[in-house]
Design a protein around this motif. Structure first.
Motif, short mmCIF file in Angstrom:
data_model
loop_
_atom_site.label_atom_id
_atom_site.label_comp_id
_atom_site.label_asym_id
_atom_site.label_seq_id
_atom_site.Cartn_x
_atom_site.Cartn_y
_atom_site.Cartn_z
N GLU A 142 0.85 -1.19 0.00
CA GLU A 142 0.00 0.00 0.00
C GLU A 142 0.89 1.24 0.00
N TYR A 143 0.40 2.29 -0.65
CA TYR A 143 1.13 3.55 -0.65
C TYR A 143 1.25 4.08 0.77
N ALA A 144 2.45 4.53 1.14
CA ALA A 144 2.69 5.05 2.48
C ALA A 144 3.13 6.50 2.40
N SER A 145 2.32 7.38 2.93
CA SER A 145 2.67 8.81 2.93
C SER A 145 3.54 9.12 4.15
N THR A 146 4.07 10.33 4.21
CA THR A 146 4.93 10.72 5.33
C THR A 146 4.80 12.20 5.57
N VAL A 147 5.58 12.71 6.49
CA VAL A 147 5.61 14.14 6.82
C VAL A 147 6.96 14.70 6.41
N PRO A 148 7.05 16.00 6.19
CA PRO A 148 8.35 16.59 5.81
C PRO A 148 9.30 16.69 7.01
N ILE A 149 10.56 16.84 6.70
CA ILE A 149 11.56 17.12 7.73
C ILE A 149 11.45 18.59 8.11
N ASN A 150 11.37 18.86 9.41
CA ASN A 150 11.27 20.25 9.86
C ASN A 150 12.60 20.98 9.80
N GLY A 151 13.67 20.26 10.11
CA GLY A 151 14.97 20.92 10.10
C GLY A 151 16.11 19.94 10.26
N LEU A 152 17.29 20.35 9.75
CA LEU A 152 18.54 19.60 9.92
C LEU A 152 19.58 20.54 10.50
N LEU A 213 33.27 12.88 7.25
CA LEU A 213 32.66 13.85 6.36
C LEU A 213 33.54 15.11 6.33
N GLU A 214 33.73 15.62 5.13
CA GLU A 214 34.62 16.76 4.97
C GLU A 214 33.85 18.08 5.07
N PRO A 215 34.47 19.12 5.62
CA PRO A 215 33.83 20.44 5.63
C PRO A 215 33.51 20.89 4.21
N GLY A 216 32.33 21.43 4.04
CA GLY A 216 31.87 21.85 2.72
C GLY A 216 31.14 20.76 1.96
N GLN A 217 31.19 19.53 2.47
CA GLN A 217 30.50 18.42 1.81
C GLN A 217 29.00 18.51 2.03
N GLU A 218 28.23 18.31 0.97
CA GLU A 218 26.77 18.34 1.06
C GLU A 218 26.23 16.92 1.22
N ILE A 219 25.37 16.72 2.19
CA ILE A 219 24.73 15.43 2.39
C ILE A 219 23.21 15.60 2.25
N ASN A 220 22.55 14.58 1.74
CA ASN A 220 21.10 14.59 1.59
C ASN A 220 20.49 13.57 2.54
N ILE A 221 19.47 13.99 3.26
CA ILE A 221 18.78 13.12 4.21
C ILE A 221 17.30 13.11 3.84
N SER A 222 16.73 11.91 3.78
CA SER A 222 15.33 11.75 3.36
C SER A 222 14.52 11.07 4.45
N ILE A 223 13.27 11.44 4.52
CA ILE A 223 12.30 10.74 5.36
C ILE A 223 11.32 10.04 4.42
N LEU A 224 11.14 8.75 4.61
CA LEU A 224 10.26 7.95 3.78
C LEU A 224 9.08 7.46 4.60
N TYR A 284 12.37 -6.33 -1.60
CA TYR A 284 11.09 -5.76 -1.18
C TYR A 284 10.54 -4.84 -2.26
N PHE A 285 9.21 -4.77 -2.30
CA PHE A 285 8.51 -3.85 -3.19
C PHE A 285 7.70 -2.89 -2.32
N ALA A 286 7.99 -1.60 -2.42
CA ALA A 286 7.29 -0.60 -1.62
C ALA A 286 7.12 0.68 -2.42
N VAL A 287 6.03 1.38 -2.17
CA VAL A 287 5.75 2.67 -2.82
C VAL A 287 5.54 3.68 -1.70
N VAL A 288 6.46 4.62 -1.54
CA VAL A 288 6.45 5.49 -0.37
C VAL A 288 6.67 6.94 -0.78
N GLN A 289 6.08 7.83 -0.02
CA GLN A 289 6.33 9.25 -0.20
C GLN A 289 7.68 9.60 0.41
N GLU A 290 8.35 10.57 -0.20
CA GLU A 290 9.69 10.96 0.27
C GLU A 290 9.82 12.47 0.32
#
Length: 298
Positions: A142-152, A213-224, A284-290
């Motif tokens: 089943e499709y699974a929705s989520t909430v946004p990240i408020n802050g990092l 992790l090096e200074p200036g390096q960009e990282i991406n974080i996701s909530i699913l 696994y097979f999953a359909v999720v909001q990100e």
């Protein structure tokens, strides 16, 4: 002292030079299909990014290799009270590039096989059908929705090692319902979280990267978003792999996913092969909001 040292070194040299090469005969294991079917839905995009990797298990010392399947399709829609979809929509898949093992909506089909984001939402079920080596595989989610990240935020604390990097993540849980989340921190690192003790609350936690992790390096974080079954699967995978090499690279055989071999079943309503527990695919097979946010390391 010098004579004793020379005798000891001579003994070590003789021991090493007399070592035999031992061939370890590992037990032969039947290959299995491995399905990486995590579809991430970005509601700001017109179409869902459908990419499903098909692999085949190999021996103990080698990585899983891409494989080709005879057919693959996604069927989706809103099921009725009997669990059937009265008006199913089909997305036929084809290998993106020969030998890649990556399957996408067939661009050569007579009609557009892409899945529109507008057709995805709460209550929509997805089915994956695969034919591989003359056997039929089936997955349902089943499709699974989520909430946004408020802050990092980047923190200054460490957990075990002074070279660790702390990232502080905050989000707000949806109240009065069971919610499950999977956080993707990149580099094959995941965290599964439920809202048992944070229902409806704003929540903040720290995650520690043990890599440099090096200074200036960009990282991406996701909530699913996650269904309970997907949450349980990811929680088990994270525990077994200990975030080493990525949980989707080589799925553990003991972590059963939701892709079942239904070839010999005579009752399609019972598709999880309870009578033939040795017949199953990995993955696994999953359909999720990100939702994704980025952070620059200082």
């Amino acid at each position: 002292m010098k004579c004793k040292a020379i005798i000891m070194l001579l003994g070590v040299w003789i021991f090493i030079s007399c070592e035999d090469v031992i061939d370890v005969n590992l037990p032969e294991q039947e290959t299995r299909l491995v399905v990486n079917g995590l579809l991430r839905v970005d509601i700001d995009q017109e179409f869902v990014n459908v990419e499903i990797s098909m692999m085949e298990t190999s021996n103990f010392f080698e990585d899983n290799q891409p494989t080709q399947v005879e057919s693959a399709a996604i069927i989706y829609g809103i099921p009725d009270e009997f669990g059937e979809i009265p008006e199913p929509v089909f997305s036929n898949l084809a290998e993106r590039e020969p030998g890649s093992g990556v399957y996408v909506p067939d661009p050569n089909f007579t009609s557009d096989q892409r899945i529109r984001t507008a057709d995805v939402g709460p209550g929509v079920s997805f089915f994956l059908q695969i034919t591989y080596n003359d056997r039929s595989y089936f997955a349902r989610t089943e499709y699974a929705s989520t909430v946004p990240i408020n802050g990092l935020l980047q923190g200054d604390n460490t957990l075990f090692d002074e070279d660790e990097t702390e990232v502080i993540v905050s989000f707000t849980d949806v109240p009065d319902q069971e919610n499950y989340y999977v956080f993707d921190f990149g580099f094959g690192e995941f965290l599964a979280l439920d809202d048992q003790f944070i229902d409806g609350q704003a929540f903040q936690f720290s995650y520690f990267y043990d890599s440099n992790l090096e200074p200036g390096q960009e990282i991406n974080i996701s909530i699913l978003g996650a269904t309970q079954d997907f949450y349980n699967y990811m929680d088990l995978l994270v525990e077994q792999t200990d975030n080493n090499g990525g949980v989707f690279q080589t799925p553990i055989a003991t972590a059963r996913g939701n892709v079942f071999d239904i070839t010999d079943l005579d009752n399609i309503d019972v598709f999880d092969n309870v009578g033939q527990p040795e017949l199953f695919a990995l993955g696994y097979f999953a359909v999720v909001q990100e939702f994704t946010q980025s952070l620059i390391i200082e």
